[in-house]
Scaffold this active site. Structure first.
Site, mmCIF file in Angstrom:
data_model
loop_
_atom_site.group_PDB
_atom_site.id
_atom_site.type_symbol
_atom_site.label_atom_id
_atom_site.label_comp_id
_atom_site.label_asym_id
_atom_site.label_seq_id
_atom_site.Cartn_x
_atom_site.Cartn_y
_atom_site.Cartn_z
ATOM 1 N N ASP A 193 -3.391 11.697 -1.517
ATOM 2 C CA ASP A 193 -3.523 13.161 -1.542
ATOM 3 C C ASP A 193 -3.987 13.589 -2.938
ATOM 4 O O ASP A 193 -3.380 13.192 -3.942
ATOM 5 C CB ASP A 193 -2.183 13.810 -1.192
ATOM 6 N N GLU A 208 -8.577 4.747 7.767
ATOM 7 C CA GLU A 208 -8.961 5.827 8.691
ATOM 8 C C GLU A 208 -9.757 6.899 7.939
ATOM 9 O O GLU A 208 -10.782 7.377 8.423
ATOM 10 C CB GLU A 208 -7.726 6.463 9.335
ATOM 11 N N TYR A 209 -9.250 7.288 6.752
ATOM 12 C CA TYR A 209 -9.938 8.329 5.980
ATOM 13 C C TYR A 209 -11.307 7.856 5.509
ATOM 14 O O TYR A 209 -12.263 8.627 5.471
ATOM 15 C CB TYR A 209 -9.069 8.758 4.780
ATOM 16 N N GLU A 210 -11.388 6.597 5.155
ATOM 17 C CA GLU A 210 -12.670 6.045 4.685
ATOM 18 C C GLU A 210 -13.723 6.135 5.793
ATOM 19 O O GLU A 210 -14.864 6.532 5.548
ATOM 20 C CB GLU A 210 -12.446 4.584 4.270
ATOM 21 N N ASP A 241 -12.335 9.350 -1.611
ATOM 22 C CA ASP A 241 -13.577 10.119 -1.450
ATOM 23 C C ASP A 241 -13.600 11.262 -2.456
ATOM 24 O O ASP A 241 -14.590 11.980 -2.552
ATOM 25 C CB ASP A 241 -13.626 10.749 -0.053
ATOM 26 N N LYS A 268 -4.548 21.136 -7.769
ATOM 27 C CA LYS A 268 -4.082 22.122 -8.752
ATOM 28 C C LYS A 268 -3.426 21.414 -9.944
ATOM 29 O O LYS A 268 -2.600 20.506 -9.749
ATOM 30 C CB LYS A 268 -3.071 23.077 -8.114
ATOM 31 N N GLU A 274 5.033 4.500 3.798
ATOM 32 C CA GLU A 274 4.605 5.820 4.276
ATOM 33 C C GLU A 274 5.811 6.756 4.288
ATOM 34 O O GLU A 274 6.922 6.354 4.620
ATOM 35 C CB GLU A 274 3.978 5.663 5.677
ATOM 36 N N ASN A 330 9.784 6.855 0.246
ATOM 37 C CA ASN A 330 8.961 7.597 -0.706
ATOM 38 C C ASN A 330 8.445 6.640 -1.788
ATOM 39 O O ASN A 330 9.240 5.972 -2.456
ATOM 40 C CB ASN A 330 9.818 8.698 -1.332
ATOM 41 N N GLU A 358 0.871 -1.184 0.000
ATOM 42 C CA GLU A 358 0.000 0.000 0.000
ATOM 43 C C GLU A 358 0.902 1.227 0.000
ATOM 44 O O GLU A 358 1.756 1.375 0.895
ATOM 45 C CB GLU A 358 -0.899 0.013 1.239
HETATM 46 N N1 SAM Z 1 -4.292 5.642 3.268
HETATM 47 C C1 SAM Z 1 -4.573 6.308 4.505
HETATM 48 C C2 SAM Z 1 -6.057 6.369 4.734
HETATM 49 O O1 SAM Z 1 -6.812 6.106 3.807
HETATM 50 O O2 SAM Z 1 -6.462 6.642 5.867
HETATM 51 C C3 SAM Z 1 -3.931 7.706 4.573
HETATM 52 C C4 SAM Z 1 -4.446 8.703 3.575
HETATM 53 S S1 SAM Z 1 -3.563 10.257 3.640
HETATM 54 C C5 SAM Z 1 -4.608 11.368 2.828
HETATM 55 C C6 SAM Z 1 -2.272 10.008 2.450
HETATM 56 C C7 SAM Z 1 -1.028 9.375 3.050
HETATM 57 O O3 SAM Z 1 -0.111 9.106 2.001
HETATM 58 C C8 SAM Z 1 -0.301 10.278 4.038
HETATM 59 O O4 SAM Z 1 -0.006 9.547 5.205
HETATM 60 C C9 SAM Z 1 0.973 10.672 3.293
HETATM 61 O O5 SAM Z 1 2.055 10.936 4.156
HETATM 62 C C10 SAM Z 1 1.196 9.462 2.414
HETATM 63 N N2 SAM Z 1 1.964 9.736 1.194
HETATM 64 C C11 SAM Z 1 1.763 10.726 0.303
HETATM 65 N N3 SAM Z 1 2.652 10.671 -0.701
HETATM 66 C C12 SAM Z 1 3.442 9.594 -0.444
HETATM 67 C C13 SAM Z 1 4.552 9.017 -1.106
HETATM 68 N N4 SAM Z 1 5.044 9.544 -2.240
HETATM 69 N N5 SAM Z 1 5.119 7.917 -0.566
HETATM 70 C C14 SAM Z 1 4.632 7.385 0.594
HETATM 71 N N6 SAM Z 1 3.584 7.902 1.266
HETATM 72 C C15 SAM Z 1 2.999 8.990 0.758
#
Ligand code: SAM
Length: 217
Positions: free
Chosen positions: A119, A193-195, A155, A123, A69, A97, A44
């Site tokens: 995310d 969590e976001y869901e 979402d 933009k 993460e 990353n 994931e």
């Molecule tokens: N998947 C989780 C959920 O649905 O609850 C978290 C959603 S949160 C909006 C997006 C997560 O992706 C954040 O924790 C962020 O730090 C991580 N993230 C964003 N870009 C990333 C990347 N290039 N590599 C690893 N993690 C990343």
């Protein structure tokens, strides 16, 4: 996601190498050895606080899971969740990353990629940062098995529409699309969590499964 600095996160991560893998580039090509089995590996990208990856690991003991993460202050929450679940042997976390997956995985090493509530980067000038941008799709294809799949939930309608177009331009096959996952609510759906947050406000959850079309030479 707002990320709060946690000064103790670095020490916590060092103290738990059994969950947050140190030097994950050394595992490239050898993840089966780390998990001590030949089970498929599902990852994931952007696993946040870890509810999904932990729930999936408990639900599917015959699959190995890696949660990836970017932020240390977020991954420590995921590690705590894994520990609360009894540290199942089939789930580990990587503080890396997702834009650098090729550093950590060989071609054919990953059987499926999950993207959950990525995310949205609304933009246009930030489109390359979206985890379903063509550049990321190339990266996923480079580590996935032939005809590997991406399973994506969000979402965010704009990001969902963008992802459908991006994946179809890339030549991927859509095997499943839902504009309201929770109206169907498959029995095996593990909520992130976001869901939980967005669906509790009555917002629809979008979901798709897309498959790379590997050309046989
Ligand atoms: N998947 C989780 C959920 O649905 O609850 C978290 C959603 S949160 C909006 C997006 C997560 O992706 C954040 O924790 C962020 O730090 C991580 N993230 C964003 N870009 C990333 C990347 N290039 N590599 C690893 N993690 C990343």
């Amino acid at each position: 996601m707002r990320v709060r600095h946690k000064p103790w996160a670095a020490d916590f991560i060092k103290a738990h190498p059994e969950i947050i893998i140190p030097d994950p580039e050394k595992c490239k090509g050898n993840w089966k050895e780390l998990f001590e089995n030949n089970n498929p590996l599902h990852i994931e990208v952007g696993s946040g606080k870890g509810q999904f990856i932990t729930g999936m690991a408990l639900q599917n003991p015959e699959i190995n899971y890696l949660g990836i993460e970017l932020f240390d202050s977020v991954i420590v929450k995921a590690a705590e969740k894994v520990m609360e679940a009894g540290s199942p042997k089939n789930v580990r976390l990587l503080l890396v990353n997702g834009a650098e997956l090729e550093k950590y995985f060989e071609k054919n090493e990953v059987s499926r990629i999950y993207l959950n509530f990525s995310d949205p980067w609304p933009k246009t000038r930030h489109a390359k940062r979206r985890l379903t941008h063509e550049n990321f799709l190339k990266l996923y294809e480079a580590v996935l098995v032939d005809n590997g799949e991406i399973h994506f939930k969000t979402d965010n309608r704009g990001l969902f529409e963008y992802s459908l177009v991006s994946m179809s331009h890339y030549g991927m096959k859509l095997n499943y699309v839902s504009l309201d996952l929770h109206a169907e609510m498959p029995e095996d759906n593990i909520m992130t969590e976001y869901e939980e947050k967005f669906s509790s406000k009555g917002q629809p959850i979008y979901r798709l499964e897309a498959q790379f079309q590997t050309k046989q030479s």
